[in-house]
Design a protein around this motif. Structure first.
Motif, PDB file in Angstrom:
ATOM      1  N   PRO A 178       0.806  -1.234   0.000  1.00  0.00           N
ATOM      2  CA  PRO A 178       0.000   0.000   0.000  1.00  0.00           C
ATOM      3  C   PRO A 178       0.833   1.277   0.000  1.00  0.00           C
ATOM      4  O   PRO A 178       0.378   2.311  -0.491  1.00  0.00           O
ATOM      5  CB  PRO A 178      -0.826  -0.116   1.286  1.00  0.00           C
ATOM      6  N   LEU A 179       2.045   1.214   0.522  1.00  0.00           N
ATOM      7  CA  LEU A 179       2.877   2.412   0.623  1.00  0.00           C
ATOM      8  C   LEU A 179       3.312   2.940  -0.740  1.00  0.00           C
ATOM      9  O   LEU A 179       3.765   4.078  -0.848  1.00  0.00           O
ATOM     10  CB  LEU A 179       4.103   2.132   1.488  1.00  0.00           C
ATOM     11  N   GLY A 180       3.142   2.143  -1.784  1.00  0.00           N
ATOM     12  CA  GLY A 180       3.520   2.579  -3.126  1.00  0.00           C
ATOM     13  C   GLY A 180       2.409   3.258  -3.899  1.00  0.00           C
ATOM     14  O   GLY A 180       2.594   3.613  -5.063  1.00  0.00           O
ATOM     15  N   SER A 181       1.264   3.450  -3.279  1.00  0.00           N
ATOM     16  CA  SER A 181       0.108   4.033  -3.964  1.00  0.00           C
ATOM     17  C   SER A 181      -0.344   5.320  -3.278  1.00  0.00           C
ATOM     18  O   SER A 181      -0.338   5.405  -2.044  1.00  0.00           O
ATOM     19  CB  SER A 181      -1.050   3.029  -3.965  1.00  0.00           C
ATOM     20  N   PRO A 182      -0.788   6.309  -4.051  1.00  0.00           N
ATOM     21  CA  PRO A 182      -1.345   7.513  -3.416  1.00  0.00           C
ATOM     22  C   PRO A 182      -2.622   7.224  -2.635  1.00  0.00           C
ATOM     23  O   PRO A 182      -3.008   8.012  -1.774  1.00  0.00           O
ATOM     24  CB  PRO A 182      -1.603   8.465  -4.589  1.00  0.00           C
ATOM     25  N   PHE A 183      -3.264   6.099  -2.901  1.00  0.00           N
ATOM     26  CA  PHE A 183      -4.478   5.740  -2.157  1.00  0.00           C
ATOM     27  C   PHE A 183      -4.218   5.669  -0.655  1.00  0.00           C
ATOM     28  O   PHE A 183      -5.111   5.903   0.154  1.00  0.00           O
ATOM     29  CB  PHE A 183      -5.027   4.386  -2.622  1.00  0.00           C
ATOM     30  N   HIS A 232     -11.720  -3.750  17.922  1.00  0.00           N
ATOM     31  CA  HIS A 232     -12.915  -2.937  17.704  1.00  0.00           C
ATOM     32  C   HIS A 232     -13.096  -2.617  16.224  1.00  0.00           C
ATOM     33  O   HIS A 232     -12.303  -3.034  15.380  1.00  0.00           O
ATOM     34  CB  HIS A 232     -12.835  -1.647  18.528  1.00  0.00           C
ATOM     35  N   GLN A 233     -14.121  -1.837  15.928  1.00  0.00           N
ATOM     36  CA  GLN A 233     -14.484  -1.539  14.544  1.00  0.00           C
ATOM     37  C   GLN A 233     -13.563  -0.534  13.875  1.00  0.00           C
ATOM     38  O   GLN A 233     -13.646  -0.304  12.673  1.00  0.00           O
ATOM     39  CB  GLN A 233     -15.929  -1.004  14.500  1.00  0.00           C
ATOM     40  N   TYR A 234     -12.655   0.067  14.615  1.00  0.00           N
ATOM     41  CA  TYR A 234     -11.862   1.166  14.077  1.00  0.00           C
ATOM     42  C   TYR A 234     -10.984   0.770  12.892  1.00  0.00           C
ATOM     43  O   TYR A 234     -10.605   1.619  12.090  1.00  0.00           O
ATOM     44  CB  TYR A 234     -10.977   1.767  15.178  1.00  0.00           C
ATOM     45  N   SER A 235     -10.627  -0.495  12.764  1.00  0.00           N
ATOM     46  CA  SER A 235      -9.749  -0.917  11.670  1.00  0.00           C
ATOM     47  C   SER A 235     -10.507  -1.194  10.376  1.00  0.00           C
ATOM     48  O   SER A 235      -9.881  -1.303   9.317  1.00  0.00           O
ATOM     49  CB  SER A 235      -8.955  -2.172  12.068  1.00  0.00           C
ATOM     50  N   ALA A 236     -11.814  -1.306  10.435  1.00  0.00           N
ATOM     51  CA  ALA A 236     -12.595  -1.667   9.246  1.00  0.00           C
ATOM     52  C   ALA A 236     -12.368  -0.731   8.059  1.00  0.00           C
ATOM     53  O   ALA A 236     -12.188  -1.208   6.930  1.00  0.00           O
ATOM     54  CB  ALA A 236     -14.079  -1.752   9.603  1.00  0.00           C
ATOM     55  N   PRO A 237     -12.353   0.594   8.227  1.00  0.00           N
ATOM     56  CA  PRO A 237     -12.148   1.460   7.053  1.00  0.00           C
ATOM     57  C   PRO A 237     -10.785   1.295   6.391  1.00  0.00           C
ATOM     58  O   PRO A 237     -10.618   1.634   5.222  1.00  0.00           O
ATOM     59  CB  PRO A 237     -12.294   2.880   7.629  1.00  0.00           C
ATOM     60  N   PHE A 238      -9.812   0.763   7.117  1.00  0.00           N
ATOM     61  CA  PHE A 238      -8.494   0.567   6.522  1.00  0.00           C
ATOM     62  C   PHE A 238      -8.503  -0.548   5.482  1.00  0.00           C
ATOM     63  O   PHE A 238      -7.673  -0.535   4.570  1.00  0.00           O
ATOM     64  CB  PHE A 238      -7.468   0.226   7.608  1.00  0.00           C
ATOM     65  N   VAL A 239      -9.391  -1.511   5.625  1.00  0.00           N
ATOM     66  CA  VAL A 239      -9.364  -2.691   4.761  1.00  0.00           C
ATOM     67  C   VAL A 239      -9.522  -2.334   3.288  1.00  0.00           C
ATOM     68  O   VAL A 239      -8.669  -2.706   2.461  1.00  0.00           O
ATOM     69  CB  VAL A 239     -10.401  -3.734   5.225  1.00  0.00           C
ATOM     70  N   PRO A 240     -10.581  -1.610   2.873  1.00  0.00           N
ATOM     71  CA  PRO A 240     -10.674  -1.293   1.444  1.00  0.00           C
ATOM     72  C   PRO A 240      -9.561  -0.365   0.969  1.00  0.00           C
ATOM     73  O   PRO A 240      -9.058  -0.516  -0.148  1.00  0.00           O
ATOM     74  CB  PRO A 240     -12.055  -0.623   1.314  1.00  0.00           C
ATOM     75  N   ILE A 241      -9.161   0.582   1.815  1.00  0.00           N
ATOM     76  CA  ILE A 241      -8.114   1.523   1.401  1.00  0.00           C
ATOM     77  C   ILE A 241      -6.799   0.787   1.149  1.00  0.00           C
ATOM     78  O   ILE A 241      -6.197   0.908   0.079  1.00  0.00           O
ATOM     79  CB  ILE A 241      -7.895   2.612   2.471  1.00  0.00           C
ATOM     80  N   LEU A 242      -6.366   0.002   2.128  1.00  0.00           N
ATOM     81  CA  LEU A 242      -5.071  -0.666   2.005  1.00  0.00           C
ATOM     82  C   LEU A 242      -5.083  -1.768   0.956  1.00  0.00           C
ATOM     83  O   LEU A 242      -4.091  -1.970   0.246  1.00  0.00           O
ATOM     84  CB  LEU A 242      -4.637  -1.213   3.365  1.00  0.00           C
ATOM     85  N   LEU A 277      -6.972  -1.886  -1.838  1.00  0.00           N
ATOM     86  CA  LEU A 277      -6.943  -1.280  -3.171  1.00  0.00           C
ATOM     87  C   LEU A 277      -5.627  -0.554  -3.428  1.00  0.00           C
ATOM     88  O   LEU A 277      -5.159  -0.498  -4.565  1.00  0.00           O
ATOM     89  CB  LEU A 277      -8.132  -0.341  -3.344  1.00  0.00           C
ATOM     90  N   ALA A 278      -5.024  -0.012  -2.375  1.00  0.00           N
ATOM     91  CA  ALA A 278      -3.700   0.599  -2.536  1.00  0.00           C
ATOM     92  C   ALA A 278      -2.660  -0.453  -2.911  1.00  0.00           C
ATOM     93  O   ALA A 278      -1.790  -0.211  -3.756  1.00  0.00           O
ATOM     94  CB  ALA A 278      -3.295   1.318  -1.250  1.00  0.00           C
ATOM     95  N   ALA A 279      -2.749  -1.633  -2.295  1.00  0.00           N
ATOM     96  CA  ALA A 279      -1.826  -2.718  -2.629  1.00  0.00           C
ATOM     97  C   ALA A 279      -2.019  -3.168  -4.074  1.00  0.00           C
ATOM     98  O   ALA A 279      -1.043  -3.403  -4.804  1.00  0.00           O
ATOM     99  CB  ALA A 279      -2.037  -3.896  -1.671  1.00  0.00           C
ATOM    100  N   VAL A 280      -3.269  -3.286  -4.510  1.00  0.00           N
ATOM    101  CA  VAL A 280      -3.560  -3.669  -5.899  1.00  0.00           C
ATOM    102  C   VAL A 280      -3.021  -2.614  -6.863  1.00  0.00           C
ATOM    103  O   VAL A 280      -2.445  -2.934  -7.910  1.00  0.00           O
ATOM    104  CB  VAL A 280      -5.077  -3.875  -6.090  1.00  0.00           C
ATOM    105  N   ALA A 316       0.707  -2.999  -7.059  1.00  0.00           N
ATOM    106  CA  ALA A 316       1.047  -4.191  -7.852  1.00  0.00           C
ATOM    107  C   ALA A 316       0.867  -3.907  -9.337  1.00  0.00           C
ATOM    108  O   ALA A 316       1.689  -4.332 -10.165  1.00  0.00           O
ATOM    109  CB  ALA A 316       0.183  -5.366  -7.415  1.00  0.00           C
ATOM    110  N   GLY A 317      -0.184  -3.189  -9.692  1.00  0.00           N
ATOM    111  CA  GLY A 317      -0.401  -2.809 -11.092  1.00  0.00           C
ATOM    112  C   GLY A 317       0.700  -1.913 -11.615  1.00  0.00           C
ATOM    113  O   GLY A 317       1.155  -2.058 -12.760  1.00  0.00           O
ATOM    114  N   ARG A 318       1.156  -0.971 -10.785  1.00  0.00           N
ATOM    115  CA  ARG A 318       2.241  -0.087 -11.189  1.00  0.00           C
ATOM    116  C   ARG A 318       3.531  -0.875 -11.432  1.00  0.00           C
ATOM    117  O   ARG A 318       4.260  -0.624 -12.403  1.00  0.00           O
ATOM    118  CB  ARG A 318       2.493   0.962 -10.095  1.00  0.00           C
ATOM    119  N   ILE A 319       3.804  -1.822 -10.539  1.00  0.00           N
ATOM    120  CA  ILE A 319       5.011  -2.645 -10.691  1.00  0.00           C
ATOM    121  C   ILE A 319       4.924  -3.476 -11.968  1.00  0.00           C
ATOM    122  O   ILE A 319       5.887  -3.570 -12.742  1.00  0.00           O
ATOM    123  CB  ILE A 319       5.201  -3.552  -9.457  1.00  0.00           C
ATOM    124  N   ARG A 320       3.765  -4.057 -12.207  1.00  0.00           N
ATOM    125  CA  ARG A 320       3.581  -4.884 -13.400  1.00  0.00           C
ATOM    126  C   ARG A 320       3.768  -4.059 -14.673  1.00  0.00           C
ATOM    127  O   ARG A 320       4.454  -4.487 -15.606  1.00  0.00           O
ATOM    128  CB  ARG A 320       2.186  -5.505 -13.374  1.00  0.00           C
TER     129      ARG A 320
END
Length: 200
Positions: free
Chosen positions: A137-142, A166-176, A178-181, A184-188
């Motif tokens: 995820p650190l490689g994406s502006p997302f 607790h629920q506080y980590s839930a919003p990180f899941v889609p962000i991180l 999609l940032a990882a994807v 990966a697309g940029r690397i490819r």
């Protein structure tokens, strides 16, 4: 929080697909989720600017996001019986309000970084968020969308904000995710471009 997860996923996916209007609508709907998600909308504005170079739209999103957070804190929450600025009780180490806190962070960056990784539970939280995705995820502006959420949790003196239970980590899941994807697309694409250059 349950509504934030699909809205974040839709906003980022639509932005990546070039569907800017749908992305902005999904991002603006985050304002109806929770009082502090205006800061996430502001961060989304920055991502829009970086991805599309539509800096006017990015600025509008940032102003709307920050403005809504102030409105929710100063007007909407008190209108429903809450206390204005109640949230700042968790950030007493930074100052008595957002402006004082921001100035404190600017004047004491190393102290702020130390606060964000102390105690060890905060480091464990960061490990659980980023290591399973191989730091991609650190490689994406997302990943910029996580900054207000991380600051909110790691600068808080409420131990519930640092836990994984607790629920506080839930919003990180889609962000991180999609940032990882995205990374990966940029690397490819970079590897394919290199291969085609070498083949030519």
């Amino acid at each position: 929080i349950a509504f934030a997860v699909p809205l974040l996923a839709i906003a980022l996916e639509r932005l990546d697909a070039g569907r800017l209007r749908s992305a902005v609508i999904a991002a603006l709907l985050l304002l109806l989720v929770k009082e502090d998600f205006g800061l996430v909308v502001a961060a989304f504005g920055l991502v829009v600017g970086l991805r599309t170079r539509r800096w006017r739209l990015a600025g509008i999103l940032a102003i709307v996001g920050i403005g809504f957070t102030v409105l929710a804190d100063r007007v909407l929450i008190p209108a429903f019986g809450g206390k204005a600025g109640y949230y700042w009780d968790y950030y007493a180490a930074l100052g008595s309000g957002p402006i004082e806190a921001a100035w404190h962070v600017v004047r004491h960056p190393l102290w702020t970084l130390h606060l964000m990784v102390t105690p060890q539970a905060k480091v464990r939280l960061l490990e659980w968020l980023f290591l399973p995705l191989g730091l991609l995820p650190l490689g994406s502006p997302f990943v910029l969308l996580t900054l207000p959420l991380l600051a909110e949790r790691l600068l808080s003196d409420n131990p519930n904000h640092w836990t994984l239970t607790h629920q506080y980590s839930a919003p990180f899941v889609p962000i991180l995710t999609l940032a990882a994807v995205d990374t990966a697309g940029r690397i490819r694409r970079a590897l394919q471009s290199r291969e085609s250059t070498e083949a030519g």
